[in-house]
Design an enzyme around this catalytic site. Structure first.
Site, PDB file in Angstrom:
ATOM      1  CB  SER A   1      55.818 -36.260 -79.083  1.00  0.00           C
ATOM      2  OG  SER A   1      55.695 -37.557 -79.554  1.00  0.00           O
TER       3      SER A   1
ATOM      4  CG  ASP B   1      47.666 -37.426 -80.231  1.00  0.00           C
ATOM      5  OD1 ASP B   1      48.607 -37.790 -80.951  1.00  0.00           O
ATOM      6  OD2 ASP B   1      47.749 -36.471 -79.438  1.00  0.00           O
TER       7      ASP B   1
ATOM      8  CG  HIS C   1      51.591 -37.052 -82.384  1.00  0.00           C
ATOM      9  ND1 HIS C   1      51.371 -37.348 -81.069  1.00  0.00           N
ATOM     10  CD2 HIS C   1      52.943 -37.041 -82.536  1.00  0.00           C
ATOM     11  CE1 HIS C   1      52.524 -37.517 -80.457  1.00  0.00           C
ATOM     12  NE2 HIS C   1      53.498 -37.336 -81.322  1.00  0.00           N
TER      13      HIS C   1
HETATM   14  N1  LIG Z   1      57.032 -43.446 -86.666  1.00  0.00           N
HETATM   15  C1  LIG Z   1      56.590 -42.230 -86.084  1.00  0.00           C
HETATM   16  C2  LIG Z   1      57.601 -41.154 -86.397  1.00  0.00           C
HETATM   17  C3  LIG Z   1      57.546 -39.995 -85.464  1.00  0.00           C
HETATM   18  O1  LIG Z   1      56.866 -40.050 -84.463  1.00  0.00           O
HETATM   19  C4  LIG Z   1      58.341 -38.805 -85.790  1.00  0.00           C
HETATM   20  C5  LIG Z   1      59.179 -38.804 -86.898  1.00  0.00           C
HETATM   21  C6  LIG Z   1      59.922 -37.696 -87.221  1.00  0.00           C
HETATM   22  C7  LIG Z   1      59.839 -36.574 -86.434  1.00  0.00           C
HETATM   23  C8  LIG Z   1      59.003 -36.558 -85.310  1.00  0.00           C
HETATM   24  C9  LIG Z   1      58.249 -37.688 -84.998  1.00  0.00           C
HETATM   25  N2  LIG Z   1      57.406 -37.751 -83.923  1.00  0.00           N
HETATM   26  C10 LIG Z   1      57.054 -36.810 -83.057  1.00  0.00           C
HETATM   27  O2  LIG Z   1      57.450 -35.714 -82.949  1.00  0.00           O
HETATM   28  C11 LIG Z   1      55.207 -41.893 -86.613  1.00  0.00           C
HETATM   29  O3  LIG Z   1      54.545 -42.755 -87.125  1.00  0.00           O
HETATM   30  O4  LIG Z   1      54.772 -40.746 -86.526  1.00  0.00           O
END
Ligand SMILES: N[C@@H](CC(=O)c1ccccc1NC=O)C(=O)O
Length: 293
Positions: free
Chosen positions: A153, A236, A268
């Site tokens: 990510s 994704d 994801h």
């Molecule tokens: N608002 C994001 C939050 C997010 O991407 C995320 C939140 C906590 C830990 C990791 C995250 N994203 C990727 O590793 C979502 O909708 O997934």
């Protein structure tokens, strides 16, 4: 903002909310489950392996990394640096050793690097930190056989920025043999108007200079010998999948050694969580890459 602009912003925010595209759970639950999975996986790795925790790679408080060592560590080992995700504002190295066990079992050293997430850190600093962490690892482990990077990510974005580094400013030029870019973002411009940018506060200028999509010529100069895997999850969002496809196409057009992997039945979060499993497709692909080069 008129109705049309509001709709565009809402749709963009949905596209850049990975949790809203999981087919496994509700958005809040998938994030909670992700944090739990990476925490528990990291605890397990720490209980099963010898570690060196909080090794500094710079002067800053957040400039530390964790090393996960195989039981029998010879001099000519391979080493994988993992750069965690979390939209440059969540997570840390402290729960980012979860993928170490299957690698360590095959004699590979794993390093999880920390960096200052927003609001403490900004994009330029995070990019500088991960670059310096790689330099530090190369200096510390100058005897290693091969250096590999893996990022998820936002961590895939940072990994691509490492590959796109002009190393003439640094004390060494790391020879990176392979890189796994998992569900990353390579063009930062679309996230500028979204909630993702609220803690980051990137201007357009900052987003452009930190977009790997704009730095393909530099990547070609610095990382021409690097084998690159761009991976995206079946579940994704279309926008995340487009980011991976377009970056892959740009690297391929530049003549780089790159493949695109569309990981079936993954979202994801599960696309990276499953690296705890030695039988998982991407684990096997990573070990194969390390074994063959
Ligand atoms: N608002 C994001 C939050 C997010 O991407 C995320 C939140 C906590 C830990 C990791 C995250 N994203 C990727 O590793 C979502 O909708 O997934």
């Amino acid at each position: 903002m008129n109705d049309e602009e509001k709709m565009k912003k809402d749709e963009l925010e949905k596209q850049y909310s990975p949790s809203r595209w999981s087919h496994r759970m509700a958005a809040d639950d998938v994030i909670k489950a992700h944090v739990k999975a990476v925490k528990e996986g990291t605890e397990r790795a720490r209980s099963l392996t010898q570690t060196l925790l909080d090794v500094p790679y710079g002067e800053g408080d957040g400039e530390k990394l964790d090393v996960y060592l195989p039981r029998t560590s010879s001099l000519d080992v391979n080493l994988v640096i993992y750069i965690h995700g979390g939209y440059w504002q969540f997570l840390s190295k402290d729960e980012s050793g979860f993928m170490a066990v299957p690698l360590i079992d095959k004699g590979v050293v794993v390093v999880a690097v920390g960096y200052d997430i927003a609001p403490k850190g900004n994009m330029d600093l995070m990019v500088s930190q991960v670059r310096r962490s790689v330099v530090s690892v190369v200096q510390q482990y100058s005897h290693i056989k091969g250096l590999y990077l893996c990022g998820h990510s936002a961590g895939a974005h940072l990994t691509a920025m490492v590959l796109s580094t002009d190393w003439s400013q640094y004390s060494v030029t790391p020879q990176i043999k392979g890189a796994f870019l998992v569900s990353g973002i390579y063009d930062l411009l679309p996230i500028l108007p979204t909630y993702v940018n609220e803690p980051l506060k990137m201007t357009e200028e900052v987003a452009i200079r930190n977009s790997p999509s704009k730095l393909v010529p530099q990547l070609k100069l610095s990382s021409s010998g690097c084998q690159i895997v761009v991976a995206a999850a079946e579940n994704d969002s279309p926008e995340f999948r487009r980011q991976s496809e377009e970056y892959y196409e740009a690297l391929k057009a530049a003549g780089l050694n790159v493949t695109l992997e569309d990981v079936a039945n993954a979202d994801h979060f599960s696309i990276i969580e499953q690296l705890v499993d030695e039988e998982y497709f991407l684990t096997k692909l990573l070990l194969k890459m390390i074994g063959n080069s």
